[in-house]
Design a protein around this motif. Structure first.
Motif, PDB file in Angstrom:
ATOM      1  N   LEU A 214       0.814  -1.209   0.000  1.00  0.00           N
ATOM      2  CA  LEU A 214       0.000   0.000   0.000  1.00  0.00           C
ATOM      3  C   LEU A 214       0.852   1.267   0.000  1.00  0.00           C
ATOM      4  O   LEU A 214       0.406   2.325  -0.458  1.00  0.00           O
ATOM      5  N   ALA A 215       2.071   1.168   0.503  1.00  0.00           N
ATOM      6  CA  ALA A 215       2.948   2.336   0.585  1.00  0.00           C
ATOM      7  C   ALA A 215       3.739   2.576  -0.690  1.00  0.00           C
ATOM      8  O   ALA A 215       4.422   3.604  -0.817  1.00  0.00           O
ATOM      9  N   ASP A 216       3.655   1.678  -1.648  1.00  0.00           N
ATOM     10  CA  ASP A 216       4.483   1.751  -2.855  1.00  0.00           C
ATOM     11  C   ASP A 216       3.602   1.982  -4.087  1.00  0.00           C
ATOM     12  O   ASP A 216       2.967   1.053  -4.593  1.00  0.00           O
ATOM     13  N   PRO A 217       3.553   3.217  -4.597  1.00  0.00           N
ATOM     14  CA  PRO A 217       2.695   3.506  -5.768  1.00  0.00           C
ATOM     15  C   PRO A 217       3.042   2.660  -6.988  1.00  0.00           C
ATOM     16  O   PRO A 217       2.152   2.282  -7.765  1.00  0.00           O
ATOM     17  N   ASP A 218       4.318   2.357  -7.175  1.00  0.00           N
ATOM     18  CA  ASP A 218       4.707   1.561  -8.338  1.00  0.00           C
ATOM     19  C   ASP A 218       4.155   0.137  -8.241  1.00  0.00           C
ATOM     20  O   ASP A 218       3.659  -0.420  -9.223  1.00  0.00           O
ATOM     21  N   LEU A 219       4.247  -0.451  -7.042  1.00  0.00           N
ATOM     22  CA  LEU A 219       3.691  -1.795  -6.854  1.00  0.00           C
ATOM     23  C   LEU A 219       2.173  -1.778  -7.023  1.00  0.00           C
ATOM     24  O   LEU A 219       1.597  -2.669  -7.652  1.00  0.00           O
ATOM     25  N   ARG A 227      -4.720  -0.666 -10.452  1.00  0.00           N
ATOM     26  CA  ARG A 227      -5.082   0.251 -11.534  1.00  0.00           C
ATOM     27  C   ARG A 227      -6.575   0.544 -11.536  1.00  0.00           C
ATOM     28  O   ARG A 227      -7.004   1.651 -11.871  1.00  0.00           O
ATOM     29  N   LEU A 228      -7.371  -0.453 -11.164  1.00  0.00           N
ATOM     30  CA  LEU A 228      -8.820  -0.300 -11.196  1.00  0.00           C
ATOM     31  C   LEU A 228      -9.307   0.700 -10.156  1.00  0.00           C
ATOM     32  O   LEU A 228     -10.129   1.577 -10.447  1.00  0.00           O
ATOM     33  N   PHE A 229      -8.796   0.590  -8.924  1.00  0.00           N
ATOM     34  CA  PHE A 229      -9.263   1.450  -7.834  1.00  0.00           C
ATOM     35  C   PHE A 229      -8.391   2.693  -7.629  1.00  0.00           C
ATOM     36  O   PHE A 229      -8.859   3.684  -7.077  1.00  0.00           O
ATOM     37  N   GLY A 230      -7.128   2.604  -8.028  1.00  0.00           N
ATOM     38  CA  GLY A 230      -6.213   3.730  -7.844  1.00  0.00           C
ATOM     39  C   GLY A 230      -5.487   3.649  -6.510  1.00  0.00           C
ATOM     40  O   GLY A 230      -6.091   3.306  -5.491  1.00  0.00           O
ATOM     41  N   PRO A 231      -4.191   3.954  -6.503  1.00  0.00           N
ATOM     42  CA  PRO A 231      -3.393   3.850  -5.267  1.00  0.00           C
ATOM     43  C   PRO A 231      -3.946   4.671  -4.109  1.00  0.00           C
ATOM     44  O   PRO A 231      -3.949   4.217  -2.962  1.00  0.00           O
ATOM     45  N   GLN A 232      -4.422   5.878  -4.394  1.00  0.00           N
ATOM     46  CA  GLN A 232      -4.888   6.741  -3.316  1.00  0.00           C
ATOM     47  C   GLN A 232      -6.082   6.129  -2.579  1.00  0.00           C
ATOM     48  O   GLN A 232      -6.145   6.153  -1.342  1.00  0.00           O
ATOM     49  N   TRP A 233      -7.031   5.565  -3.343  1.00  0.00           N
ATOM     50  CA  TRP A 233      -8.208   4.983  -2.703  1.00  0.00           C
ATOM     51  C   TRP A 233      -7.840   3.723  -1.914  1.00  0.00           C
ATOM     52  O   TRP A 233      -8.350   3.500  -0.809  1.00  0.00           O
TER      53      TRP A 233
END
Length: 445
Positions: A214-219, A227-233
């Protein structure tokens, strides 16, 4: 061991048979009985299975029948994968819902309720017949809406009916892969209802790897749900939702995408599979080749509207291989041979989630052995998830009540209470629309 497949003319049956062909252990399935109401579809699928088994002298014997009682007698396992109303019914579910501006997906929202209302009476009849004709058989249910239908059947079969779904398995596999773990070595903390669950932890060698993910935007951007929900959500939730929660979290965007689509998913599959079964009417058609080609197209377009709404791109090759047949085989092996394993399954709650009663069917990790599937104790859900689970379970109970009583008023209540319908007037319009197009709902009065 004898396996009966209800819905044996269904397109995905060869996936199950392919998994059986790879099982060489003692106590394996040696006879498969395919049951379907459509003799032509049975014949087509039997041809595909025959080509799959070509050159394998130990392949399970396949027989076909349109007689349900004959199919059930003597079964050790019954795999239920029926589709009441066929794909034409699914397309109608989508069409009626979208005309009212709400979601028509086959398991979520208005479409799921309509599908449940016409499927539950048929599933209950099957459960009663199994109890009478094959009382020692285990029923593995994949008929959608899987949690609702499993709960309906459990009222007659108790814990001898278990619901399966490949969605949690695929999600866990993808998360394990991106954190560098082998899926078989990871403990997936998953809880919810069918198509309404969340991964809250992924333990590898005693360490929870989910916070690192959850802490890694690239992962997070490297797999489908990210990709479906987006890292921020996902970081806001502190969990990774089942892909079907996209219908809830991004409902307006998804409905618009479905309304813009040239064809709904049900209409696409109806036309695509009609082409396959029509091709199988030719005696010289290469059955397995035609099936493989059709399946590849089917998997590649799965949830295409959601990915379009989210800008998530195409599915990855690793996600095109299905999975429910592997869950079914693992479940059968665990019960038949007492090969203890852990699987995410749809089973009766039995106190696992304190906010639901003991008979409510939930989707959680289960320890499976010769005595069946036993839900593992899980931590309580956060408030937002608890509210959604309780609301949808309440709707499922209204569907079961309407199917049992034949009450049109109760059916309207089921639609009106669903979070994705949110209007009593729309609920009335939906019941009017669905009863007009589905003969199987004529029992509502």
């Amino acid at each position: 061991m004898r396996l009966t497949i209800l819905g044996g003319g269904g397109f995905r049956v060869p996936l199950v048979y392919g998994a059986l062909l790879g099982d060489r252990a003692e106590g394996r399935v040696t006879r498969v009985v395919l049951h379907d109401l459509d003799a032509g579809r049975l014949s087509a699928v039997a041809r595909v299975l025959a080509e799959q088994a070509a050159g394998d002298p130990d392949a399970p014997e396949v027989t076909v029948t349109t007689d349900l009682d004959e199919a059930l007698r003597g079964a050790d396992f019954v795999f239920s994968a029926i589709r009441v109303g066929g794909l034409e019914g699914r397309a109608a579910d989508e069409r009626v819902a979208l005309a009212q501006g709400v979601l028509g997906q086959e398991t979520v929202g208005a479409g799921g309720i309509a599908y449940g209302l016409r499927t539950v009476p048929v599933a209950v009849d099957i459960a009663r017949r199994v109890a009478r004709l094959a009382p020692d058989a285990w029923v593995i249910n994949f008929t959608n809406p899987a949690g609702l239908v499993t709960e309906a059947m459990s009222r007659h079969l108790g814990d001898r009916v278990i619901g399966i779904c490949d969605s949690p398995v695929g999600l866990g596999r993808r998360i394990a892969r991106v954190v560098g773990a082998h899926p078989g070595e990871a403990w997936i903390d998953y809880v919810g209802l069918n198509h309404l669950g969340w991964v809250r932890g992924l333990r590898v060698a005693g360490r929870d790897e989910l916070p690192r993910l959850l802490a890694d935007p690239d992962l997070l951007g490297s797999f489908e749900e990210g990709r479906l929900f987006g890292p921020q959500w996902l970081r806001s939730l502190g969990a990774v939702p089942n892909e079907y929660l996209h219908y809830y979290y991004f409902n307006r965007e998804t409905v618009r995408a479905y309304q813009r689509a040239e064809k709904t998913r049900g209409a696409f599959l109806r036309d695509q599979q009609a082409g396959f079964y029509e091709e199988m009417r030719r005696p010289d058609a290469a059955a397995l080749t035609a099936w493989d080609r059709t399946r590849a197209e089917r998997e590649a377009t799965y949830m295409a509207e959601n990915r379009d709404a989210a800008g998530a791109g195409e599915r990855e090759d690793d996600d095109l291989s299905g999975g429910y047949e592997k869950v079914a085989l693992a479940l059968m092996r665990a019960i038949a041979r007492d090969e203890r394993t852990t699987l995410i399954l749809n089973v009766r709650n039995r106190g696992t989630l304190g906010v639901l009663d003991a008979e409510a069917v939930i989707e959680v990790p289960c320890l499976v052995d010769a005595n069946g599937a036993h839900p593992v104790t899980v931590d309580p859900l956060p408030g937002h998830a608890t509210g959604l689970v309780c609301a949808v379970k309440a709707v499922e109970r209204e569907v079961l009540s309407a199917a049992e009583s034949g009450s049109r008023t109760t059916a309207v209540k089921a639609f009106a209470l669903h979070p994705l319908v949110d209007s009593v007037n729309v609920a009335h319009a939906l019941v009017d629309g669905y009863t007009a197009v589905h003969p199987g709902l004529a029992y509502l009065s």
